[in-house]
Write a protein that holds these residues in place. Structure first.
Motif, mmCIF file in Angstrom:
data_model
loop_
_atom_site.group_PDB
_atom_site.id
_atom_site.type_symbol
_atom_site.label_atom_id
_atom_site.label_comp_id
_atom_site.label_asym_id
_atom_site.label_seq_id
_atom_site.Cartn_x
_atom_site.Cartn_y
_atom_site.Cartn_z
ATOM 1 N N GLY A 144 0.729 -1.291 0.118
ATOM 2 C CA GLY A 144 0.122 -0.155 -0.028
ATOM 3 C C GLY A 144 0.863 1.233 0.138
ATOM 4 O O GLY A 144 0.162 2.292 0.065
ATOM 5 N N PHE A 145 2.178 1.160 -0.084
ATOM 6 C CA PHE A 145 2.812 2.465 -0.290
ATOM 7 C C PHE A 145 2.802 3.005 -1.800
ATOM 8 O O PHE A 145 2.860 2.117 -2.673
ATOM 9 C CB PHE A 145 4.558 2.175 -0.160
ATOM 10 N N ALA A 146 2.833 4.095 -1.807
ATOM 11 C CA ALA A 146 2.781 4.882 -2.992
ATOM 12 C C ALA A 146 4.076 5.573 -3.448
ATOM 13 O O ALA A 146 4.541 6.433 -2.472
ATOM 14 C CB ALA A 146 1.622 5.875 -3.352
ATOM 15 N N LEU A 147 4.539 5.638 -4.732
ATOM 16 C CA LEU A 147 5.710 6.310 -4.988
ATOM 17 C C LEU A 147 5.513 7.915 -4.813
ATOM 18 O O LEU A 147 4.636 8.303 -5.337
ATOM 19 C CB LEU A 147 6.499 5.836 -6.411
ATOM 20 N N VAL A 148 6.409 8.543 -4.299
ATOM 21 C CA VAL A 148 6.186 9.996 -3.907
ATOM 22 C C VAL A 148 7.199 10.554 -5.127
ATOM 23 O O VAL A 148 6.641 11.667 -5.753
ATOM 24 C CB VAL A 148 6.588 10.423 -2.431
ATOM 25 N N ARG A 149 8.435 10.321 -4.872
ATOM 26 C CA ARG A 149 9.288 10.971 -5.532
ATOM 27 C C ARG A 149 10.832 10.518 -5.447
ATOM 28 O O ARG A 149 10.967 9.644 -4.520
ATOM 29 C CB ARG A 149 9.469 12.435 -5.260
ATOM 30 N N ALA A 150 11.574 10.841 -6.449
ATOM 31 C CA ALA A 150 12.911 10.392 -6.224
ATOM 32 C C ALA A 150 13.696 11.218 -5.235
ATOM 33 O O ALA A 150 13.453 12.501 -4.999
ATOM 34 C CB ALA A 150 13.664 10.440 -7.689
ATOM 35 N N VAL A 151 14.626 10.765 -4.564
ATOM 36 C CA VAL A 151 15.622 11.610 -3.539
ATOM 37 C C VAL A 151 16.986 11.258 -4.145
ATOM 38 O O VAL A 151 17.655 10.531 -3.906
ATOM 39 C CB VAL A 151 15.502 11.034 -2.201
ATOM 40 N N PRO A 152 17.377 12.141 -5.264
ATOM 41 C CA PRO A 152 18.655 11.876 -5.757
ATOM 42 C C PRO A 152 19.961 12.085 -4.884
ATOM 43 O O PRO A 152 20.956 11.214 -5.036
ATOM 44 C CB PRO A 152 18.815 13.197 -6.677
ATOM 45 N N GLU A 153 19.772 12.977 -3.539
ATOM 46 C CA GLU A 153 21.061 12.894 -2.842
ATOM 47 C C GLU A 153 21.221 11.267 -2.113
ATOM 48 O O GLU A 153 22.475 11.264 -1.757
ATOM 49 C CB GLU A 153 20.903 14.042 -1.803
ATOM 50 N N MET A 154 20.269 10.687 -2.115
ATOM 51 C CA MET A 154 20.196 9.123 -1.351
ATOM 52 C C MET A 154 20.176 8.301 -2.590
ATOM 53 O O MET A 154 20.437 7.104 -2.156
ATOM 54 C CB MET A 154 19.302 9.127 -0.423
ATOM 55 N N ASN A 155 20.035 8.742 -3.963
ATOM 56 C CA ASN A 155 19.975 7.662 -4.757
ATOM 57 C C ASN A 155 18.782 6.563 -4.442
ATOM 58 O O ASN A 155 18.778 5.327 -4.507
ATOM 59 C CB ASN A 155 21.125 6.905 -5.218
ATOM 60 N N ARG A 156 17.679 7.081 -4.114
ATOM 61 C CA ARG A 156 16.682 6.336 -3.667
ATOM 62 C C ARG A 156 15.310 6.843 -4.185
ATOM 63 O O ARG A 156 15.079 8.145 -4.271
ATOM 64 C CB ARG A 156 16.372 6.307 -2.110
ATOM 65 N N LEU A 157 14.194 5.994 -4.067
ATOM 66 C CA LEU A 157 12.951 6.458 -4.374
ATOM 67 C C LEU A 157 12.177 6.311 -3.095
ATOM 68 O O LEU A 157 12.308 5.636 -2.098
ATOM 69 C CB LEU A 157 12.101 5.521 -5.534
ATOM 70 N N LEU A 158 11.418 7.655 -2.767
ATOM 71 C CA LEU A 158 10.600 7.751 -1.406
ATOM 72 C C LEU A 158 9.235 7.130 -1.713
ATOM 73 O O LEU A 158 8.550 7.644 -2.685
ATOM 74 C CB LEU A 158 10.796 8.981 -1.002
ATOM 75 N N PHE A 159 8.655 6.253 -0.951
ATOM 76 C CA PHE A 159 7.432 5.805 -0.999
ATOM 77 C C PHE A 159 6.624 6.158 0.591
ATOM 78 O O PHE A 159 7.355 6.299 1.332
ATOM 79 C CB PHE A 159 7.578 4.108 -0.982
ATOM 80 N N LEU A 160 5.319 6.452 0.377
ATOM 81 C CA LEU A 160 4.712 6.897 1.516
ATOM 82 C C LEU A 160 3.311 5.912 1.576
ATOM 83 O O LEU A 160 2.621 5.692 0.550
ATOM 84 C CB LEU A 160 4.373 8.112 1.349
ATOM 85 N N ARG A 161 3.051 5.672 2.879
ATOM 86 C CA ARG A 161 1.578 4.852 3.089
ATOM 87 C C ARG A 161 1.148 5.551 4.300
ATOM 88 O O ARG A 161 1.628 5.678 5.266
ATOM 89 C CB ARG A 161 1.889 3.602 3.287
ATOM 90 N N ALA A 162 -0.100 6.171 4.086
ATOM 91 C CA ALA A 162 -1.043 6.725 5.125
ATOM 92 C C ALA A 162 -1.895 5.599 5.714
ATOM 93 O O ALA A 162 -2.222 4.603 5.384
ATOM 94 C CB ALA A 162 -1.748 7.808 4.510
ATOM 95 N N ARG A 163 -1.923 5.758 6.992
ATOM 96 C CA ARG A 163 -2.802 4.904 7.950
ATOM 97 C C ARG A 163 -4.227 5.001 7.276
ATOM 98 O O ARG A 163 -4.599 6.137 7.066
ATOM 99 C CB ARG A 163 -2.794 5.341 9.411
ATOM 100 N N PRO A 164 -4.651 3.899 6.990
ATOM 101 C CA PRO A 164 -5.925 3.599 6.389
ATOM 102 C C PRO A 164 -6.959 4.406 7.401
ATOM 103 O O PRO A 164 -6.954 4.290 8.547
ATOM 104 C CB PRO A 164 -6.387 2.144 6.105
#
Length: 169
Positions: A144-164
């Motif tokens: 249930g995590f959604a892709l939010v954005r790239a974090v270039p300084e970490m070379n990672r993609l940030l995912f977010l999941r809000a409490r249902p």
């Protein structure tokens, strides 16, 4: 406190776990998508830093053992990263390559989201995945995590999941 799932036993790490954890946390191939511990001492420091956070936050990564044989196969869970502070509660998982592709990360993340929603009542969780780590991205998306954005300084993609909403009560 131990938590058991269908195939896993989760418990706070002990210093005696460090050699078994270092077998994969210090393996360049196993950790090619993330931070690697160069030495046993670095691995011990990682565990100790997270355990300090557990005393403060009430949660931190667990040592993950296989229920079938009690072998240490992973490390992960909910945490506030002491090495990359400021992101808030995260879910993370690291497994020995011998057990990759067997659904253990998904099983661990399911425990994390349940704990975050029902007991800790965290409004949201984050997860990070290297852009090339398709398996990790899928674990987060299925949970249930959604892709939010790239974090270039970490070379990672940030995912977010809000409490249902049903868990928001």
């Amino acid at each position: 406190m131990e938590i058991e799932t269908a195939r896993l036993i989760l418990r706070p790490p002990r210093l005696a776990d460090v050699p078994a954890l270092f077998a994969f946390l210090g393996d360049p191939q196993a950790m090619r998508w993330t931070r690697i511990d160069a030495t046993l001492r670095d691995c011990r420091r990682r565990i100790v830093a997270h355990e300090r956070r557990r005393r403060h936050d009430g949660y931190a990564p667990w040592t993950v053992r296989a229920k079938a044989d009690h072998r240490i196969i992973g490390w992960g869970g909910l945490y506030r990263d002491p090495f990359e502070p400021g992101w808030g509660p995260e879910v993370g998982y690291f497994f020995h390559p011998d057990v990759w592709g067997r659904g253990h990360a998904s099983e661990l993340v399911a425990v994390c989201t349940t704990l975050a929603d029902r007991e800790l009542r965290l409004p949201e969780l984050r997860g990070f995945a290297h852009p090339g780590n398709i398996g990790s991205r899928r674990v987060l998306e299925r949970a249930g995590f959604a892709l939010v954005r790239a974090v270039p300084e970490m070379n990672r993609l940030l995912f977010l999941r809000a409490r249902p909403r049903q868990a928001a009560g």
